[in-house]
Every structure is written in C-alpha cells, then in structure tokens.
Design a protein around this motif. Structure first.
Motif, PDB file in Angstrom:
ATOM      1  N   ARG A  15     -31.632   0.989 -28.760  1.00 10.00           N
ATOM      2  CA  ARG A  15     -31.516   2.511 -28.219  1.00 10.00           C
ATOM      3  C   ARG A  15     -30.690   2.517 -27.171  1.00 10.00           C
ATOM      4  N   TYR A  16     -30.795   1.670 -26.152  1.00  6.20           N
ATOM      5  CA  TYR A  16     -29.873   1.610 -25.003  1.00  6.20           C
ATOM      6  C   TYR A  16     -28.290   1.510 -25.549  1.00  6.20           C
ATOM      7  N   THR A  17     -28.092   0.386 -26.459  1.00  7.60           N
ATOM      8  CA  THR A  17     -26.658   0.291 -26.706  1.00  7.60           C
ATOM      9  C   THR A  17     -26.035   1.268 -27.449  1.00  7.60           C
ATOM     10  N   SER A  18     -26.797   2.057 -28.316  1.00  4.99           N
ATOM     11  CA  SER A  18     -26.399   3.061 -29.195  1.00  4.99           C
ATOM     12  C   SER A  18     -26.064   4.357 -28.422  1.00  4.99           C
ATOM     13  N   ALA A  19     -26.835   4.438 -27.228  1.00  5.35           N
ATOM     14  CA  ALA A  19     -26.837   5.644 -26.436  1.00  5.35           C
ATOM     15  C   ALA A  19     -25.572   5.513 -25.410  1.00  5.35           C
ATOM     16  N   THR A  20     -25.136   4.112 -25.201  1.00 12.12           N
ATOM     17  CA  THR A  20     -24.053   4.068 -24.340  1.00 12.12           C
ATOM     18  C   THR A  20     -22.663   3.860 -24.860  1.00 12.12           C
ATOM     19  N   VAL A  21     -22.567   3.781 -26.153  1.00 16.04           N
ATOM     20  CA  VAL A  21     -21.382   3.638 -26.833  1.00 16.04           C
ATOM     21  C   VAL A  21     -20.561   4.789 -26.929  1.00 16.04           C
ATOM     22  N   ALA A  22     -21.065   5.948 -26.625  1.00 17.78           N
ATOM     23  CA  ALA A  22     -19.960   7.164 -26.493  1.00 17.78           C
ATOM     24  C   ALA A  22     -19.500   6.998 -24.873  1.00 17.78           C
ATOM     25  N   ASP A  23     -20.123   6.505 -23.950  1.00 21.96           N
ATOM     26  CA  ASP A  23     -19.502   6.304 -22.789  1.00 21.96           C
ATOM     27  C   ASP A  23     -18.625   5.192 -22.677  1.00 21.96           C
TER      28      ASP A  23
END
Length: 93
Positions: A77-85
C-alpha cells in the motif's frame, strides 16, 4: 527420617559410580540409594519436551506467516501510494 536431594553431576550418568563411592566414603554409609532420574523418568520428559518444542515452532511459523502478510500488505500500500510522487521526482532528475 528420610532426606532427599537432587544433584546434577558434570560428568552426567557416567559420573554416578564415582559419586556413589565418594558418598559412601564421606558418610561412612553404603546403604544410601542414588537414582539416575533420567533413567527412570527421562523418556517421558524427553517426549513432552519434544512435543512442546514442536508446538512452539508451529506457533512461531504461524506468527511469521501472519506477520509477513500484514507487513507485506502495508508495504504494498505504501509503495503504490508513493509511485505517483516518485514519478514526479523522476521528471526533475
């Protein structure tokens, strides 16, 4: 009157005859019983200890699997949330 004592010999079961001889020499009595508790009670204790060890290992493995799933979900979840950043930062590089 009976007096009992438990002792552990450094030499293990092999040191019992020497202990018996020394005990008879020191006390002056040769009628003192010396038991090898491992011989009398050791088999059941070893079985119980092995069962407890296997149970603890099974619980530890179950806890490890549960922890891997829980941590894996949070990392995903953390990785998928920070992909855009991360894609925004990549454009500046």
């Amino acid at each position: 009157m009976y007096i009992n004592a438990l002792i552990r010999l450094k030499g293990g079961a092999a040191a019992i005859p020497a202990f018996r001889a020394d005990l008879a020499r020191v006390t002056g009595r040769s009628d003192i019983d010396v038991w090898n508790n491992r011989e009398f009670f050791g088999g059941s204790l070893v079985r119980i200890t092995r069962y407890e060890a296997a149970s603890l290992l099974a619980f530890a493995l179950a806890a490890l699997v549960a922890a891997l799933f829980l941590i894996g979900q949070s990392v995903a979840r953390y990785t998928s949330a920070t992909v855009a950043d991360l894609q925004v930062l990549q454009a500046w590089a």
